[in-house]
Scaffold this motif. Structure first.
Motif, PDB file in Angstrom:
ATOM      1  N   LYS A 405      49.289  42.910  48.830  1.00  0.00           N
ATOM      2  CA  LYS A 405      48.442  41.968  48.100  1.00  0.00           C
ATOM      3  C   LYS A 405      47.196  42.648  47.524  1.00  0.00           C
ATOM      4  N   SER A 406      46.726  43.718  48.183  1.00  0.00           N
ATOM      5  CA  SER A 406      45.597  44.478  47.596  1.00  0.00           C
ATOM      6  C   SER A 406      46.045  45.085  46.276  1.00  0.00           C
ATOM      7  N   TYR A 407      47.259  45.598  46.283  1.00  0.00           N
ATOM      8  CA  TYR A 407      47.800  46.184  45.056  1.00  0.00           C
ATOM      9  C   TYR A 407      47.931  45.103  43.972  1.00  0.00           C
ATOM     10  N   LEU A 408      48.482  43.967  44.332  1.00  0.00           N
ATOM     11  CA  LEU A 408      48.663  42.905  43.335  1.00  0.00           C
ATOM     12  C   LEU A 408      47.322  42.345  42.874  1.00  0.00           C
ATOM     13  N   MET A 409      46.381  42.207  43.813  1.00  0.00           N
ATOM     14  CA  MET A 409      45.070  41.639  43.441  1.00  0.00           C
ATOM     15  C   MET A 409      44.281  42.581  42.534  1.00  0.00           C
ATOM     16  N   SER A 410      44.606  43.876  42.598  1.00  0.00           N
ATOM     17  CA  SER A 410      43.899  44.834  41.745  1.00  0.00           C
ATOM     18  C   SER A 410      44.556  44.924  40.369  1.00  0.00           C
ATOM     19  N   ASP A 411      45.425  43.952  40.042  1.00  0.00           N
ATOM     20  CA  ASP A 411      46.173  44.007  38.784  1.00  0.00           C
ATOM     21  C   ASP A 411      47.016  45.285  38.742  1.00  0.00           C
ATOM     22  N   LYS A 412      47.544  45.614  39.896  1.00  0.00           N
ATOM     23  CA  LYS A 412      48.454  46.763  40.062  1.00  0.00           C
ATOM     24  C   LYS A 412      47.807  48.105  39.734  1.00  0.00           C
ATOM     25  N   THR A 413      46.494  48.208  39.976  1.00  0.00           N
ATOM     26  CA  THR A 413      45.835  49.497  39.760  1.00  0.00           C
ATOM     27  C   THR A 413      45.580  50.250  41.072  1.00  0.00           C
ATOM     28  N   VAL A 614      46.449  35.660  44.296  1.00  0.00           N
ATOM     29  CA  VAL A 614      47.147  36.060  45.521  1.00  0.00           C
ATOM     30  C   VAL A 614      46.606  35.161  46.636  1.00  0.00           C
ATOM     31  N   PHE A 615      47.454  34.863  47.600  1.00  0.00           N
ATOM     32  CA  PHE A 615      47.020  34.014  48.714  1.00  0.00           C
ATOM     33  C   PHE A 615      46.628  34.898  49.879  1.00  0.00           C
ATOM     34  N   ASN A 616      45.471  34.628  50.452  1.00  0.00           N
ATOM     35  CA  ASN A 616      45.126  35.389  51.651  1.00  0.00           C
ATOM     36  C   ASN A 616      46.032  34.930  52.791  1.00  0.00           C
ATOM     37  N   THR A 617      45.875  35.501  53.955  1.00  0.00           N
ATOM     38  CA  THR A 617      46.849  35.205  55.005  1.00  0.00           C
ATOM     39  C   THR A 617      46.695  33.799  55.582  1.00  0.00           C
ATOM     40  N   GLU A 618      45.657  33.098  55.173  1.00  0.00           N
ATOM     41  CA  GLU A 618      45.490  31.694  55.571  1.00  0.00           C
ATOM     42  C   GLU A 618      45.825  30.784  54.376  1.00  0.00           C
ATOM     43  N   ALA A 619      46.507  31.360  53.374  1.00  0.00           N
ATOM     44  CA  ALA A 619      46.931  30.634  52.154  1.00  0.00           C
ATOM     45  C   ALA A 619      45.770  30.226  51.251  1.00  0.00           C
ATOM     46  N   HIS A 620      44.653  30.898  51.334  1.00  0.00           N
ATOM     47  CA  HIS A 620      43.563  30.602  50.409  1.00  0.00           C
ATOM     48  C   HIS A 620      43.730  31.478  49.165  1.00  0.00           C
ATOM     49  N   PRO A 621      43.870  30.854  47.992  1.00  0.00           N
ATOM     50  CA  PRO A 621      44.101  31.654  46.787  1.00  0.00           C
ATOM     51  C   PRO A 621      42.858  32.425  46.334  1.00  0.00           C
TER      52      PRO A 621
END
Ligand code: DMJ
Length: 645
Positions: A405-413, A614-621
């Protein structure tokens, strides 16, 4: 003896010249420093070390009440129940930089700590940011505040409207009806919480009272903070306003209790961040910055790896869990901070939060991993693994989730996160993924090379995780990962359909003739957990195979039949018993995760589209930090202006 050999020194030493006394004292003090320093290099278990080092330096020293938590693991309901001890315009204590550019996602990481990214990790370096924390906070106390963060600019960076064209309303009437049912369940859970437990952390639906617990260091209202975004996306605006008002007037962060860093981060920090990004209400930003600052002292350890328990008061002292082996920190706890901390940097303009989590990553990259696997326990003092227990379920789970999710949240950078995730996946596939005699794929646990053929309910999130990671792995692996994700989700569904209640147990096994069933009495409970439904939601989005909606609906019916009581929803003690016994707890993650994932499952994909969230592990977007905006921003930054101002 030594004195006698020195020329011109009497036996008593009383006749020493001043310069000789000075040299001697210097020598003595050097010796003492050396001995004390050597204590740090002793194993954590050495008694001498425990005696000399204070709580913050020595994780082996635990306070009495920690012992009450022995053998409890994160996510275990009992873990939450054992006592640990324990408005708009509000002050933002952090100094907020006028240069937001320093902390924009992965690029920012490169810029703020990137020059160091190539350097070797070392304990001394891990300590560096601590000194700077004080500078940032003292600047804050001197009254410097303000914000360079522009909510409007953030919104213009999203590719699509957060709530979709039409709040994600599905076109067919059956799905719409199912979605309405989930919304009704949320209203029912919320109304009862409000009526019987308002301001407490959870509702006890059988006894109709509130539960505060001990996980949040005296913070209250966990169900409120966890529900903000769910209420908002469901369009329950009256309820959302009540929740917001409570945060504004009653969420008191000046508590002095001891909290789980992990739980406060995923529920409170995650919940407030999401609420801010979805609504733009300043109060959420102010509260989350104030809370984020309180978490920073947890990182003041010799390695910068935070301990599990932190005092939220001014002492900022921290402890390891009493049950954690040899004073270790837990992979799923210190590895589940990255998404929220990047956003804390994003909002505050301070790189500190990003530095803290990048330091954790650097250490994890550097140390040797047995067979490429990440064990669950690590010493925050030595930076070494403490035990070789590996699990994609409890104790390990969300560390892997936060890599992809870090990868996805960084817009794949964030290619470092990408590399770490796929290497970890390869090791997991080689060592942990198994096929049962009956053809079910599962992820076993690993204990120093020996497999434990068990899968926890918590591990069922991995179907969804592997699914969302399918696109960006090694070439030609996409279909393989999608198949693996589907197989694991199928196995988790089997764990539900093989029970009398059609709800799944806490852990199920694949040995002694068992196939996806619990063999121990102590594993038979279900506490309203979301992981299986979470995987249905992701798999629906990725494949649009209607079976995932059907499976989600089976879960709704089972929840209604077995967990709904007169005053809320309750967990049950045995999923195999047709006459259920309730555990009297409506967990806050039922409102933040289970019901939210169900609602999304029966909504169109444009409600919180995965390209933007992206959703954090508690489902917070949390929003993806789009590189498009980063580039625009970088281009203007040199001229002293930004598109965020
Ligand atoms: C939640 O608090 C989070 O999903 C966490 O990652 C694991 N446990 C619970 C739900 O089961």
């Amino acid at each position: 003896m030594v004195l006698r050999k020195l020329p011109g020194v009497s036996a008593s030493g009383m006749g020493l010249r001043l310069s000789q006394k000075f040299v001697f004292l210097l020598f003595l003090s050097g010796l003492v420093t050396l001995c004390f320093g050597a204590l740090f290099f002793l194993p954590d278990t050495v008694r001498l070390k425990r005696i000399f080092l204070s709580k913050n330096e020595n994780p082996a020293v635990t306070v009495g009440h920690d012992n009450e938590l022995s053998k409890k693991v994160p996510g275990d309901p009992e873990h939450q129940r054992v006592a640990l001890k324990g408005g708009e315009g509000a002050n933002v204590k952090l100094k907020v930089s006028r240069k937001p550019s320093v902390t924009h996602g992965a690029r920012t990481v490169e810029r703020s700590v990137g020059s160091r990214a190539q350097e070797e990790w070392s304990p001394a370096r891990a300590q560096e940011p601590a000194a700077r924390d004080e500078r940032v906070t003292s600047a804050a106390h001197n009254g410097e505040r303000g914000s360079a963060y522009s909510y409007e600019a953030f919104k213009s960076c999203l590719l699509k409207p957060a709530l979709g064209r039409n709040q994600g309303t599905p076109p067919d009437s059956e799905t719409l009806q199912r979605r309405e049912k989930v919304k009704e369940m949320m209203t029912f859970a919320w109304d009862n919480y409000k009526r019987y437990a308002w301001g407490n952390n959870e509702l006890r639906p059988l006894t109709r009272n509130g539960h505060l617990g001990n996980m949040f260091g005296g913070l209250r209202g966990a169900s409120i903070v966890d529900s903000l975004d769910t209420l908002y996306i469901m369009g329950l605006m009256e309820e959302y306003e009540e929740a917001k008002e409570w945060v504004q007037n009653n969420l008191d962060l000046n508590s002095n209790g001891e909290a789980s860093l992990f739980e406060v981060n995923i529920r409170y920090v995650g919940g407030l961040l999401s609420a801010y990004y979805l609504t733009g209400a300043e109060i959420f930003k102010q509260k989350v910055m104030e809370l984020g600052e309180k978490l920073l002292p947890a990182f003041n350890t010799p390695t910068g790896i935070p301990r599990g328990v932190i005092n939220l008061g001014s002492s900022g002292t921290s402890w390891s869990w009493g049950w954690a082996s040899a004073g270790s920190s837990i992979l799923a706890e210190f590895g589940t901070l990255h998404l929220e901390f990047l956003h804390l940097s994003q909002l505050s303009g301070s790189p500190l939060f990003t530095e803290k989590v990048m330091n954790i990553r650097k250490l994890l990259n550097k140390i040797e991993k047995p067979h490429g696997l990440y064990p669950n326990f690590l010493s925050p003092v030595s930076g070494n693994w403490v035990q070789h227990h590996v699990s994609i379920g409890g104790l390990g789970d969300s560390f892997y989730e936060y890599l992809i999710k870090s990868y996805l949240m960084s817009d794949k950078t964030d290619q470092e996160a990408q590399k770490m995730y796929y290497s970890a996946m390869e090791a997991i596939e080689t060592n942990l993924v198994q096929k049962s005699p009956g053809g079910l794929t599962y992820v076993a646990e690993w204990r120093g090379g020996i497999l434990d053929h068990k899968m926890g309910h918590l591990a069922c999130f991995s179907g969804g995780m592997i699914g969302i990671g399918a696109d960006d792995g090694p070439a030609g692996q996409r279909q393989h990962y999608l198949d693996l994700a589907a197989e694991i989700t199928h196995t988790c569904h089997e764990s539900y359909s093989r029970s009398a209640t059609k709800l799944g147990p806490e852990a199920f096994r694949f040995d002694a003739g068992a196939e996806a069933t619990a063999t121990r009495l102590s594993d038979r409970y279900y506490i309203l957990r979301p992981e299986v439904i979470e995987s249905y939601m992701y798999m629906w989005r990725l494949t649009h195979d209607p079976k995932y909606r059907e499976w989600g609906w089976e879960a709704v019916e089972a929840l209604e039949k077995h967990c709904r009581v007169d005053a809320g929803f309750s967990g049950i003690r045995d999923v195999y018993a047709s006459t259920v016994s309730h555990d009297n707890m409506q967990q806050s993650f039922f409102l933040s995760e289970t019901l939210k994932y169900l609602y999304l499952l029966f909504s169109d994909d444009d409600l919180l589209p995965l390209e933007d969230w992206v959703f954090n592990t508690e489902a917070h977007p949390l929003p993806v930090i789009h590189k498009r905006c980063l580039q625009e921003h970088s281009a203007t930054q040199d001229h002293g202006q930004t598109n965020l101002e």
